[in-house]
Design a protein around this motif. Structure first.
Motif, PDB file in Angstrom:
ATOM      1  N   VAL A  91      -1.276   4.395  -1.416  1.00 31.91           N
ATOM      2  CA  VAL A  91      -1.283   3.713  -2.700  1.00 31.91           C
ATOM      3  C   VAL A  91      -0.172   2.660  -2.696  1.00 31.91           C
ATOM      4  CG1 VAL A  91      -1.046   3.959  -5.197  1.00 31.91           C
ATOM      5  CG2 VAL A  91      -2.083   5.796  -3.835  1.00 31.91           C
TER       6      VAL A  91
ATOM      7  N   ALA B  65       2.818   0.257  -3.706  1.00 28.00           N
ATOM      8  CA  ALA B  65       3.904   0.459  -4.668  1.00 28.00           C
ATOM      9  C   ALA B  65       3.615  -0.318  -5.949  1.00 28.00           C
ATOM     10  CB  ALA B  65       5.228   0.005  -4.068  1.00 28.00           C
ATOM     11  N   THR B  66       3.816   0.340  -7.081  1.00 31.33           N
ATOM     12  CA  THR B  66       3.559  -0.301  -8.365  1.00 31.33           C
ATOM     13  C   THR B  66       4.476  -1.511  -8.552  1.00 31.33           C
ATOM     14  OG1 THR B  66       2.990   1.840  -9.300  1.00 31.33           O
ATOM     15  CG2 THR B  66       3.488   0.066 -10.850  1.00 31.33           C
ATOM     16  N   GLY B  67       3.906  -2.648  -8.928  1.00 31.24           N
ATOM     17  CA  GLY B  67       4.689  -3.840  -9.176  1.00 31.24           C
ATOM     18  C   GLY B  67       5.052  -4.628  -7.937  1.00 31.24           C
ATOM     19  N   GLN B  68       4.571  -4.206  -6.781  1.00 35.97           N
ATOM     20  CA  GLN B  68       4.908  -4.908  -5.540  1.00 35.97           C
ATOM     21  C   GLN B  68       3.815  -5.901  -5.181  1.00 35.97           C
ATOM     22  OE1 GLN B  68       6.287  -2.441  -2.300  1.00 35.97           O
ATOM     23  NE2 GLN B  68       5.264  -3.712  -0.786  1.00 35.97           N
TER      24      GLN B  68
END
Length: 287
Positions: A29, A31-34
């Motif tokens: 998954v 990375a959130t915001g990457q």
């Protein structure tokens, strides 16, 4: 009893089927915001990286005194401004006014860090240009490179004036292997010259956004660099050109304002005396 065993067996079989269906891909998954490299090397991505380099001009995230406005290191230290208020209000700035500044000051450290943060953002733009997508033309690449090098020249100009011998880190240095290995035993004025010279030669005379640097701002910075190096003949030749032919990034001919105080009137920003002005929002819902 037989029915219960059948149900239990069926459940176990289904769980095993689900387990075997879960491959490594299922666990990967992002990375959130990457953002991915592919996103950052589009025209929009590169513009975004460049805006990040501009944004560091006000030293956000470090200290007000570390910004490129230089009201502390320039105006307060130079005597044309007073820190004001009482002695307990932002008392870390008092040593600038009383000439008692120590190397251990947190404000000194903030200036160092803020400028190198700006440099890192410029280097990120320059490094990413090598992988620019097909939607970025050769002319656009050159323009982005020129703006990034102008800003990098500015950040190093600030460091050189404040600290003198500093390490010069460009886009070829691998930040992951440790930038502390870069020596600070060489004079970096020639490298600052090179950045401003490239910007001068490759930036347009005017820009679509007033906050973006133009060729005349780069020429003025290069001339000021020459002054610090005592290259007075070279500096005068450039200043003569700036005075005679220079325009602001929004196309106004450089000239003194009839009312000097208009330079400090927010309603009259980016006037004819504005060689290069930082654009920042005031009262925008944050500090």
């Amino acid at each position: 009893m037989k029915t219960l065993i059948t149900k239990g067996t069926l459940t176990a079989t289904l769980l095993m089927a689900v387990s075997f269906a879960c491959t490594d891909k299922f666990l990967e998954v992002p990375a959130t915001g990457q953002l991915s490299g592919a996103q950052l090397t589009t025209k929009a991505g590169l513009d975004g990286l460049l805006m990040g380099a501009y944004a560091q001009l006000n030293a956000r995230g470090f200290s007000q005194s570390a910004s490129s406005f230089n009201w502390v290191r320039g105006s307060v230290s130079g005597g044309e401004a007073n820190k004001g208020s009482n002695s307990g209000d932002f008392n870390a700035l008092t040593p600038y006014e009383t000439y008692q500044l120590l190397p251990s000051s947190g404000e000194v450290n903030a200036k160092w860090n803020a400028m190198y943060e700006g440099i890192a953002r410029c280097n990120s733009v320059l490094r990413s240009l090598g992988s620019a997508g097909s939607d970025v033309t050769a002319a656009q690449k050159t323009g982005l490179q020129a703006e990034a090098r102008f800003l990098r020249g500015h950040y190093y100009f600030e460091l050189k004036r404040n600290f003198n011998m500093v390490p010069f880190i460009d886009e070829t240095v691998d930040y992951g292997t440790g930038i502390e290995k870069v020596a600070n035993n060489a004079d970096i004025w020639p490298k600052i010259e090179a950045d401003f010279k490239f910007a001068q030669d490759n930036l347009p005379a005017t820009q679509s956004s007033v906050g973006r640097a133009n060729k005349w701002a780069a020429m003025a910075y290069l001339a000021k660099t020459y002054l610090y190096e005592k290259k007075y003949t070279e500096a005068k030749a450039l200043f003569d050109q700036v005075i005679a032919n220079g325009v602001t990034s929004n196309g106004l001919k450089y000239a003194l304002l009839a009312n000097y105080s208009d330079n400090f009137n927010a309603a009259k920003d980016n006037g004819s005396e504005s060689v290069f002005a930082i654009q920042a929002a005031a009262n925008a819902g944050s500090s």
